[in-house]
Design a protein around this motif. Structure first.
Motif, mmCIF file in Angstrom:
data_model
loop_
_atom_site.group_PDB
_atom_site.id
_atom_site.type_symbol
_atom_site.label_atom_id
_atom_site.label_comp_id
_atom_site.label_asym_id
_atom_site.label_seq_id
_atom_site.Cartn_x
_atom_site.Cartn_y
_atom_site.Cartn_z
ATOM 1 N N THR A 76 0.847 -1.186 0.000
ATOM 2 C CA THR A 76 0.000 0.000 0.000
ATOM 3 C C THR A 76 0.886 1.239 0.000
ATOM 4 O O THR A 76 2.097 1.167 0.213
ATOM 5 N N ASP A 77 0.277 2.393 -0.212
ATOM 6 C CA ASP A 77 1.019 3.648 -0.124
ATOM 7 C C ASP A 77 0.067 4.778 0.242
ATOM 8 O O ASP A 77 -1.147 4.700 -0.022
ATOM 9 N N GLN A 78 0.620 5.778 0.886
ATOM 10 C CA GLN A 78 -0.090 7.025 1.162
ATOM 11 C C GLN A 78 0.929 8.149 1.013
ATOM 12 O O GLN A 78 1.421 8.703 1.986
ATOM 13 N N PRO A 79 1.273 8.484 -0.249
ATOM 14 C CA PRO A 79 2.382 9.398 -0.505
ATOM 15 C C PRO A 79 2.061 10.841 -0.149
ATOM 16 O O PRO A 79 0.912 11.282 -0.196
ATOM 17 N N ASN A 80 3.111 11.567 0.234
ATOM 18 C CA ASN A 80 3.012 13.000 0.531
ATOM 19 C C ASN A 80 1.984 13.301 1.620
ATOM 20 O O ASN A 80 1.253 14.286 1.552
ATOM 21 N N PHE A 81 1.967 12.446 2.634
ATOM 22 C CA PHE A 81 1.031 12.609 3.743
ATOM 23 C C PHE A 81 1.483 13.789 4.607
ATOM 24 O O PHE A 81 2.561 13.768 5.191
ATOM 25 N N GLY A 82 0.676 14.828 4.663
ATOM 26 C CA GLY A 82 1.009 16.037 5.407
ATOM 27 C C GLY A 82 1.716 17.101 4.599
ATOM 28 O O GLY A 82 2.039 18.171 5.128
ATOM 29 N N LYS A 83 1.970 16.864 3.310
ATOM 30 C CA LYS A 83 2.645 17.862 2.474
ATOM 31 C C LYS A 83 1.769 19.097 2.347
ATOM 32 O O LYS A 83 0.570 19.002 2.073
ATOM 33 N N ASP A 84 2.369 20.262 2.536
ATOM 34 C CA ASP A 84 1.641 21.544 2.519
ATOM 35 C C ASP A 84 0.482 21.555 3.513
ATOM 36 O O ASP A 84 -0.541 22.218 3.303
ATOM 37 N N GLY A 85 0.624 20.782 4.593
ATOM 38 C CA GLY A 85 -0.415 20.737 5.617
ATOM 39 C C GLY A 85 -1.626 19.898 5.258
ATOM 40 O O GLY A 85 -2.628 19.922 5.982
ATOM 41 N N ASN A 86 -1.557 19.144 4.169
ATOM 42 C CA ASN A 86 -2.699 18.344 3.718
ATOM 43 C C ASN A 86 -2.544 16.901 4.211
ATOM 44 O O ASN A 86 -1.677 16.171 3.741
ATOM 45 N N PHE A 87 -3.411 16.500 5.134
ATOM 46 C CA PHE A 87 -3.392 15.145 5.653
ATOM 47 C C PHE A 87 -4.527 14.296 5.074
ATOM 48 O O PHE A 87 -4.916 13.289 5.662
ATOM 49 N N ASN A 88 -5.032 14.714 3.922
ATOM 50 C CA ASN A 88 -6.077 13.959 3.235
ATOM 51 C C ASN A 88 -5.532 13.199 2.040
ATOM 52 O O ASN A 88 -6.265 12.865 1.111
ATOM 53 N N ALA A 89 -4.230 12.923 2.048
ATOM 54 C CA ALA A 89 -3.617 12.186 0.939
ATOM 55 C C ALA A 89 -4.275 10.817 0.800
ATOM 56 O O ALA A 89 -4.612 10.154 1.781
ATOM 57 N N GLN A 90 -4.444 10.395 -0.447
ATOM 58 C CA GLN A 90 -5.125 9.142 -0.742
ATOM 59 C C GLN A 90 -4.324 7.933 -0.269
ATOM 60 O O GLN A 90 -3.116 7.857 -0.445
ATOM 61 N N PHE A 91 -5.012 6.996 0.336
ATOM 62 C CA PHE A 91 -4.433 5.701 0.711
ATOM 63 C C PHE A 91 -4.900 4.670 -0.312
ATOM 64 O O PHE A 91 -6.093 4.568 -0.587
ATOM 65 N N PHE A 92 -3.960 3.925 -0.902
ATOM 66 C CA PHE A 92 -4.354 3.014 -1.974
ATOM 67 C C PHE A 92 -3.417 1.815 -2.050
ATOM 68 O O PHE A 92 -2.319 1.811 -1.468
ATOM 69 N N VAL A 93 -3.862 0.795 -2.769
ATOM 70 C CA VAL A 93 -3.029 -0.363 -3.073
ATOM 71 C C VAL A 93 -2.170 -0.013 -4.275
ATOM 72 O O VAL A 93 -2.683 0.359 -5.329
ATOM 73 N N GLN A 94 -0.852 -0.115 -4.131
ATOM 74 C CA GLN A 94 0.044 0.279 -5.211
ATOM 75 C C GLN A 94 0.505 -0.905 -6.059
ATOM 76 O O GLN A 94 0.626 -0.792 -7.280
ATOM 77 N N ASP A 95 0.799 -2.018 -5.429
ATOM 78 C CA ASP A 95 1.171 -3.243 -6.141
ATOM 79 C C ASP A 95 0.340 -4.389 -5.579
ATOM 80 O O ASP A 95 0.116 -4.448 -4.358
ATOM 81 N N ALA A 96 -0.077 -5.300 -6.442
ATOM 82 C CA ALA A 96 -0.814 -6.483 -5.985
ATOM 83 C C ALA A 96 -0.804 -7.511 -7.110
ATOM 84 O O ALA A 96 -1.505 -7.348 -8.109
ATOM 85 N N PHE A 97 0.036 -8.546 -6.969
ATOM 86 C CA PHE A 97 0.093 -9.555 -8.024
ATOM 87 C C PHE A 97 0.577 -10.882 -7.463
ATOM 88 O O PHE A 97 1.204 -10.949 -6.396
ATOM 89 N N VAL A 98 0.245 -11.935 -8.177
ATOM 90 C CA VAL A 98 0.756 -13.270 -7.873
ATOM 91 C C VAL A 98 1.701 -13.673 -8.996
ATOM 92 O O VAL A 98 1.542 -13.241 -10.147
ATOM 93 N N SER A 99 2.701 -14.484 -8.659
ATOM 94 C CA SER A 99 3.715 -14.914 -9.627
ATOM 95 C C SER A 99 3.833 -16.428 -9.591
ATOM 96 O O SER A 99 3.849 -17.033 -8.508
ATOM 97 N N TYR A 100 3.931 -17.015 -10.785
ATOM 98 C CA TYR A 100 4.140 -18.458 -10.876
ATOM 99 C C TYR A 100 5.373 -18.722 -11.735
ATOM 100 O O TYR A 100 5.429 -18.323 -12.904
#
Length: 369
Positions: A87-111
Motif C-alpha cells: 500500500t502507499d499514502q504518498p506526501n502525507f502532510g505535504k503543505d499541511g494536507n493530511f487527506n492524501a489518498q491511501f491506496f493499493v500500489q502493487d498487488a500480483f501473484v507470480s508463478y
C-alpha cells in the motif's frame, strides 16, 4: 461463570495462539513450512524541504511531511507460487494536507513455470525502463526522476497497470513483457472515441547483464555488493489511438535505453552510475511528447556518499522543456534499512532561456524493516 471475552480479544487471542508454533527466521518473516513463508514490512520516508519563494509573502518556505508510508506483505506459497502486495499514502502532510489518498500500489501473484521464468498477474509496474522499475526503498537518490517517466495521462496508477507479465532470464539476457489494460476505449464529451477497438497496452524491456544478473523484482539504485553489476537495457511501450487532442487521435508510444554500473573497489568503496534516455510520441501538440535523459553518479566511502544527478526533457511543444541538477549527500547508517539522503535541486521549467532557476533543498530519513 465468568463473562465471555469480547469478540476482538477472542480474535486476537486466537491469532496469537495460531502464530505461536511458527518459527520466525528474522523480524517480519513468518516461516509456515519448508517452502511457504510470509513477510510483513514497513517503509517510512520522512522529508524536510526548504523551498525558494514558497512562503505566502514570497520568502523561503518550509515543509515537513511523510513522502512515503508503505505496508508490504509478500511471500511464497511454495517454490513456484509467490505473491506481493503493498500500500502507499504518498506526501502525507505535504503543505499541511493530511487527506492524501491511501491506496493499493502493487498487488500480483507470480508463478515460476520454468527456472527463473515467471508469469505475474495483477497490478504490476509497466516495464519500460530500469529506472521506473527501481524500488523506492533502494534508490541512490532522494527520489525518482518522475518528470521523465511520462506514461499516457490517466492510465494506471503510479506507473502501475493491471494485466499479465512474463518475466525471466535466458542466460545473461533478462526480459519483461506485459500486456496491460492501458487506456480504456471510451467516447469523450466532444464525440471523439479514444481506443475505439479497446485494444490493450503492450510494454516490454530487455537487458543484458555482463557480469552479475540483476534478479531483483525491483531493481536497486545501489547494491553495497562485492560483485560488479553492469547492464544495458532497452524498452518500448505502445497502444493505438490512446490519446485525443486538438489535432485528432494519436497512438501512444514510448522508448527507453539505459546503462547501469555498480563497481565496488572494496567493501567500503563503490562507484555507482546510471543513465537513461526516454523518447515519447503522444501527438505533436502534446507537451508530454519529446526526448529526455537522466544521469546519476555517486561514490561511496564507507557509510557516506556524495552523489549528483541531472535530468533534461526537450518537449515537442515550445517552451515546455525542463532541466534539473541535483547535487546531494547520503549517509548509509544501515544501508537501505536506515539512512539519510540530502539534495539541493536547481530546476528550470518552460522556456529554459528565460525561466528562473528555482532552488529546493530536501533532507529525507528512511526507515525500512
Amino acid at each position: 461463570m465468568s463473562p465471555a471475552p469480547s469478540r476482538p480479544l477472542s480474535v486476537l487471542a486466537a491469532l496469537v495462539v495460531a502464530l505461536l508454533p511458527l518459527h520466525s527466521a528474522r523480524a517480519g518473516k513468518i516461516a509456515i513450512n519448508d517452502e511457504a513463508h510470509l513477510n510483513i514490512a514497513m517503509l517510512l520516508q520522512t522529508q524536510a524541504q526548504v523551498i525558494e519563494d514558497a512562503a505566502p509573502l514570497g520568502g523561503v518556505g518550509t515543509d515537513f511531511f511523510l513522502r512515503r508510508v508503505r505496508l508490504l506483505v509478500y511471500g511464497n506459497v511454495n517454490k513456484r507460487l509467490s505473491f506481493f502486495m503493498e500500500t502507499d499514502q504518498p506526501n502525507f502532510g505535504k503543505d499541511g494536507n493530511f487527506n492524501a489518498q491511501f491506496f493499493v500500489q502493487d498487488a500480483f501473484v507470480s508463478y515460476e513455470f520454468l527456472d527463473k521464468v515467471s508469469v505475474d498477474v495483477g497490478l504490476v509496474i509497466a516495464p519500460l525502463s530500469r529506472h521506473n522499475l527501481q524500488g523506492a526503498i533502494a534508490l541512490n537518490t532522494v527520489d525518482f526522476h518522475s518528470n521523465l517517466v511520462r506514461f499516457t495521462a490517466g492510465v494506471g496508477k503510479v506507473w502501475r497497470d493491471v494485466g499479465v507479465q512474463l518475466r525471466g532470464f535466458v542466460g545473461p539476457l533478462g526480459f519483461r513483457a506485459a500486456i496491460l489494460n492501458g487506456q480504456e476505449g471510451v467516447r469523450l464529451d466532444d464525440g471523439t472515441t479514444v481506443n475505439p477497438d479497446d485494444l490493450p497496452r503492450g510494454v516490454a524491456m530487455v537487458r543484458w547483464n555482463f557480469l552479475t544478473r540483476e534478479e531483483d523484482l525491483f531493481f536497486q539504485g545501489i547494491y553495497f555488493a562485492e560483485q560488479t553489476h553492469l547492464s544495458i537495457g532497452a524498452g518500448a511501450e505502445y497502444q493505438p489511438n490512446a490519446i485525443a487532442s486538438a489535432t485528432g487521435k494519436h497512438d501512444s508510444a514510448a522508448f527507453s535505453a539505459d546503462v547501469f554500473l555498480d563497481l565496488p573497489f572494496s567493501a567500503s568503496q563503490e562507484l555507482v552510475f546510471q543513465t537513461t534516455v526516454f523518447h515519447y510520441r503522444q501527438g505533436m501538440n502534446n507537451p508530454q511528447s519529446g526526448t529526455g535523459f537522466l544521469s546519476e553518479l555517486g561514490y561511496r566511502f564507507g557509510k557516506v556518499e556524495p552523489v549528483v544527478s541531472a535530468e533534461y526533457f526537450n518537449s515537442r511543444v515550445r517552451a515546455q522543456d525542463a532541466v534539473a541538477l541535483r547535487p546531494g549527500f547520503n549517509v548509509w547508517f544501515m544501508k537501505h534499512t536506515f539512512n539519510l539522503k540530502t539534495e539541493l535541486a536547481l530546476t528550470r521549467v518552460g522556456d529554459l532561456s528565460e525561466a528562473e532557476t528555482r532552488l529546493t533543498g530536501t533532507a529525507q530519513v528512511q526507515f525500512f524493516y
